[in-house]
Design a protein around this motif. Structure first.
Motif, PDB file in Angstrom:
ATOM      1  N   MET A   1     -13.972 -18.825 -18.542  1.00  0.00           N
ATOM      2  CA  MET A   1     -12.769 -19.525 -18.986  1.00  0.00           C
ATOM      3  C   MET A   1     -11.531 -18.774 -18.510  1.00  0.00           C
ATOM      4  SD  MET A   1     -11.684 -20.803 -22.801  1.00  0.00           S
ATOM      5  CE  MET A   1     -11.714 -19.175 -23.529  1.00  0.00           C
ATOM      6  N   ASP A   2     -10.574 -19.527 -17.971  1.00  0.00           N
ATOM      7  CA  ASP A   2      -9.326 -18.947 -17.488  1.00  0.00           C
ATOM      8  C   ASP A   2      -8.285 -18.957 -18.605  1.00  0.00           C
ATOM      9  OD1 ASP A   2     -10.268 -18.771 -14.753  1.00  0.00           O
ATOM     10  OD2 ASP A   2     -10.029 -20.951 -14.667  1.00  0.00           O
ATOM     11  N   SER A   3      -7.378 -17.999 -18.554  1.00  0.00           N
ATOM     12  CA  SER A   3      -6.241 -17.952 -19.484  1.00  0.00           C
ATOM     13  C   SER A   3      -5.008 -17.571 -18.689  1.00  0.00           C
ATOM     14  CB  SER A   3      -6.476 -16.927 -20.602  1.00  0.00           C
ATOM     15  OG  SER A   3      -5.364 -16.885 -21.479  1.00  0.00           O
ATOM     16  N   VAL A   4      -4.014 -18.452 -18.694  1.00  0.00           N
ATOM     17  CA  VAL A   4      -2.802 -18.222 -17.909  1.00  0.00           C
ATOM     18  C   VAL A   4      -1.592 -18.296 -18.832  1.00  0.00           C
ATOM     19  CG1 VAL A   4      -1.392 -19.037 -15.991  1.00  0.00           C
ATOM     20  CG2 VAL A   4      -3.884 -19.195 -15.844  1.00  0.00           C
ATOM     21  N   ASN A   5      -0.824 -17.228 -18.859  1.00  0.00           N
ATOM     22  CA  ASN A   5       0.387 -17.194 -19.681  1.00  0.00           C
ATOM     23  C   ASN A   5       1.446 -18.142 -19.134  1.00  0.00           C
ATOM     24  OD1 ASN A   5      -0.602 -15.256 -21.471  1.00  0.00           O
ATOM     25  ND2 ASN A   5       0.132 -13.562 -20.190  1.00  0.00           N
ATOM     26  N   ALA A   6       2.332 -18.573 -20.010  1.00  0.00           N
ATOM     27  CA  ALA A   6       3.415 -19.472 -19.621  1.00  0.00           C
ATOM     28  C   ALA A   6       4.351 -18.788 -18.634  1.00  0.00           C
ATOM     29  CB  ALA A   6       4.199 -19.913 -20.856  1.00  0.00           C
ATOM     30  N   HIS A   7       4.690 -19.505 -17.581  1.00  0.00           N
ATOM     31  CA  HIS A   7       5.763 -19.110 -16.668  1.00  0.00           C
ATOM     32  C   HIS A   7       6.901 -20.096 -16.905  1.00  0.00           C
ATOM     33  CE1 HIS A   7       7.893 -17.688 -13.123  1.00  0.00           C
ATOM     34  NE2 HIS A   7       8.006 -18.938 -12.742  1.00  0.00           N
ATOM     35  N   TRP A   8       8.002 -19.607 -17.461  1.00  0.00           N
ATOM     36  CA  TRP A   8       9.047 -20.491 -17.976  1.00  0.00           C
ATOM     37  C   TRP A   8       9.993 -20.953 -16.879  1.00  0.00           C
ATOM     38  CZ3 TRP A   8       7.603 -22.079 -22.475  1.00  0.00           C
ATOM     39  CH2 TRP A   8       6.891 -21.226 -23.324  1.00  0.00           C
ATOM     40  N   THR A   9      10.325 -22.226 -16.915  1.00  0.00           N
ATOM     41  CA  THR A   9      11.279 -22.849 -16.009  1.00  0.00           C
ATOM     42  C   THR A   9      12.432 -23.401 -16.834  1.00  0.00           C
ATOM     43  OG1 THR A   9       9.501 -23.485 -14.489  1.00  0.00           O
ATOM     44  CG2 THR A   9      11.599 -24.638 -14.252  1.00  0.00           C
ATOM     45  N   GLY A  10      13.658 -23.281 -16.304  1.00  0.00           N
ATOM     46  CA  GLY A  10      14.816 -23.861 -16.975  1.00  0.00           C
ATOM     47  C   GLY A  10      15.646 -22.880 -17.761  1.00  0.00           C
ATOM     48  N   ALA A  11      15.294 -21.590 -17.737  1.00  0.00           N
ATOM     49  CA  ALA A  11      16.066 -20.559 -18.434  1.00  0.00           C
ATOM     50  C   ALA A  11      16.882 -19.758 -17.431  1.00  0.00           C
ATOM     51  CB  ALA A  11      15.142 -19.627 -19.209  1.00  0.00           C
ATOM     52  N   PHE A  12      18.040 -19.273 -17.853  1.00  0.00           N
ATOM     53  CA  PHE A  12      18.786 -18.332 -17.029  1.00  0.00           C
ATOM     54  C   PHE A  12      18.112 -16.961 -17.089  1.00  0.00           C
ATOM     55  CE2 PHE A  12      22.075 -15.113 -16.313  1.00  0.00           C
ATOM     56  CZ  PHE A  12      22.601 -15.547 -15.103  1.00  0.00           C
ATOM     57  N   GLN A  13      17.711 -16.549 -18.302  1.00  0.00           N
ATOM     58  CA  GLN A  13      17.009 -15.286 -18.487  1.00  0.00           C
ATOM     59  C   GLN A  13      15.938 -15.435 -19.549  1.00  0.00           C
ATOM     60  OE1 GLN A  13      19.996 -12.458 -19.733  1.00  0.00           O
ATOM     61  NE2 GLN A  13      20.449 -11.794 -17.646  1.00  0.00           N
ATOM     62  N   VAL A  14      14.822 -14.750 -19.366  1.00  0.00           N
ATOM     63  CA  VAL A  14      13.817 -14.571 -20.407  1.00  0.00           C
ATOM     64  C   VAL A  14      13.695 -13.070 -20.626  1.00  0.00           C
ATOM     65  CG1 VAL A  14      11.443 -14.968 -21.145  1.00  0.00           C
ATOM     66  CG2 VAL A  14      12.589 -16.655 -19.675  1.00  0.00           C
ATOM     67  N   VAL A  15      14.004 -12.620 -21.841  1.00  0.00           N
ATOM     68  CA  VAL A  15      14.031 -11.200 -22.160  1.00  0.00           C
ATOM     69  C   VAL A  15      12.881 -10.885 -23.107  1.00  0.00           C
ATOM     70  CG1 VAL A  15      15.374  -9.330 -23.185  1.00  0.00           C
ATOM     71  CG2 VAL A  15      16.533 -11.131 -21.881  1.00  0.00           C
ATOM     72  N   THR A  16      12.074  -9.888 -22.769  1.00  0.00           N
ATOM     73  CA  THR A  16      10.966  -9.458 -23.626  1.00  0.00           C
ATOM     74  C   THR A  16      11.352  -8.165 -24.321  1.00  0.00           C
ATOM     75  OG1 THR A  16       9.351 -10.464 -22.123  1.00  0.00           O
ATOM     76  CG2 THR A  16       8.527  -8.857 -23.712  1.00  0.00           C
ATOM     77  N   ASP A  17      11.309  -8.165 -25.662  1.00  0.00           N
ATOM     78  CA  ASP A  17      11.720  -6.976 -26.406  1.00  0.00           C
ATOM     79  C   ASP A  17      10.565  -5.976 -26.497  1.00  0.00           C
ATOM     80  OD1 ASP A  17      10.033  -7.723 -28.536  1.00  0.00           O
ATOM     81  OD2 ASP A  17      11.656  -8.707 -29.654  1.00  0.00           O
ATOM     82  N   THR A  18      10.809  -4.840 -27.159  1.00  0.00           N
ATOM     83  CA  THR A  18       9.822  -3.761 -27.196  1.00  0.00           C
ATOM     84  C   THR A  18       8.579  -4.138 -28.003  1.00  0.00           C
ATOM     85  OG1 THR A  18      11.007  -2.804 -29.086  1.00  0.00           O
ATOM     86  CG2 THR A  18      11.553  -1.964 -26.885  1.00  0.00           C
ATOM     87  N   ASP A  19       8.668  -5.171 -28.823  1.00  0.00           N
ATOM     88  CA  ASP A  19       7.516  -5.634 -29.595  1.00  0.00           C
ATOM     89  C   ASP A  19       6.774  -6.778 -28.916  1.00  0.00           C
ATOM     90  OD1 ASP A  19       7.906  -3.808 -31.736  1.00  0.00           O
ATOM     91  OD2 ASP A  19       9.477  -5.094 -32.555  1.00  0.00           O
ATOM     92  N   GLY A  20       7.196  -7.134 -27.695  1.00  0.00           N
ATOM     93  CA  GLY A  20       6.490  -8.146 -26.937  1.00  0.00           C
ATOM     94  C   GLY A  20       6.920  -9.576 -27.197  1.00  0.00           C
ATOM     95  N   TRP A  21       8.033  -9.767 -27.902  1.00  0.00           N
ATOM     96  CA  TRP A  21       8.548 -11.109 -28.155  1.00  0.00           C
ATOM     97  C   TRP A  21       9.474 -11.534 -27.016  1.00  0.00           C
ATOM     98  CZ3 TRP A  21       7.155 -14.236 -32.196  1.00  0.00           C
ATOM     99  CH2 TRP A  21       6.478 -13.629 -33.268  1.00  0.00           C
TER     100      TRP A  21
END
Length: 328
Positions: free
Chosen positions: A1-21
């Protein structure tokens, strides 16, 4: 089974904080300044138009997220049809099964268009899962609540989302409820993002907040459009004048301008730019989108369309925008 994380389209920035959010921004934050632009910054953290796309032959959407209490829902579309609509308010954890998929089926996850959400996990797990890179025309659309579309039932039913889906355009939605004031942050973002086609719906927030007078409004619109044109010399631009709002048409605001005045001033700027040689800029009459009877029925608060109204906006504006987008 494959698992692929979301690759986001339509944002200027996607920021990941130190807790992974993951946190989302639709504007360049460099030209935001508190407290003047706090409202705009809040709207820019909302996920209008932001989505992830995959193809798969079977799958389960896995979603761990947390949204504010005013969040609109998440939408999951399978081959363009709504398969799941689930709440985003508060901490949420979902495993959304997608059944009877054919090989290569399209799956999309749309973030809530209103309210702020953060994502800890968004992925598609299943057989033959592959991320999708969109390839249609890159469409930037800027405007007020009438572009942000808080009243739409879900993020895939805002009028920009409906139009983008119909014409297979890559949508970046810069609709900011109550905050379409020709801000430098919006201008800079529109300049930086790649675009094949741009639309801008201007005037209603300036009327409601009485931000610009007869002296300043036309000049501000002219400068805004001229600077966007410098960044995108070949992109067709559609300027949509304010939608019909029956109580505001002839009612002067605090600086003495009616909504009709803002509409006329917006159209006049486009006319001047065309007379100066920019034949790639076009004016669409927002007052013609609904008839007065339709406005009375479909805009319950006299300003914002309901879900049916947004669908009618998409049906009427889409063909007009398509003509502009495909004009050499």
């Amino acid at each position: 089974m494959d698992s692929v994380n979301a690759h986001w389209t339509g944002a200027f920035q996607v920021v990941t904080d130190t807790d992974g959010w993951q946190h989302f921004r639709r504007l360049d934050p460099a030209l935001l300044i508190s407290p003047a632009t706090d409202g705009l910054e809040n709207r820019a953290t909302m996920g209008a138009g932001i989505r992830a796309s995959w193809t798969a032959s079977s799958g389960t959407v896995v979603l761990e997220a947390e949204g504010t209490s005013d969040s609109s829902p998440f939408d999951v579309l399978v081959d363009g049809t709504l398969a799941h609509r689930v709440t985003a308010a508060g901490p949420v954890s979902y495993r959304l099964a997608l059944e009877n998929l054919k090989p290569g089926t399209s799956v999309q996850l749309w973030l809530p268009h209103f309210g702020t959400v953060r994502i800890h996990e968004a992925s598609l797990q299943g057989q033959g899962v592959r991320p999708v890179t969109e390839s249609g025309k890159r469409w930037l659309t800027y405007g007020s609540s009438l572009t942000h579309c808080q009243q739409a039932d879900g993020p895939s039913e805002t009028w920009p989302a409906l139009v983008a889906t119909r014409y297979d355009w890559q949508l970046t939605s810069l609709g900011f409820a109550g905050e379409c004031q020709l801000d430098p942050a919006a201008e800079s973002t529109l300049q930086q993002l790649p675009a094949d086609f741009i639309s801008l719906c201007l005037g209603i927030n300036s009327y409601n907040a009485a931000v610009f007078s007869e002296r300043s409004y036309g000049s501000q619109v002219l400068g805004f459009l001229a600077n966007i044109r410098k960044a995108h010399p070949l992109a067709p631009i559609a300027v949509i004048t304010p939608m019909l709002s029956l109580p505001r048409e002839e009612l002067p605001n605090a600086v003495g301008m009616t909504l009709r005045d803002y509409r006329d001033a917006t159209a006049a700027v486009v006319r001047v730019l065309r007379e100066r040689g920019d034949h790639g800029i076009h004016c669409l009459d927002g007052a013609a989108v609904f008839t007065p009877d339709e406005a009375a029925e479909l805009m319950p608060d006299t300003l914002h369309p309901n879900n049916t109204g947004y669908r009618l906006m998409a049906a009427r504006l889409g063909p007009l925008l398509s003509i502009v987008a495909n004009t050499p």
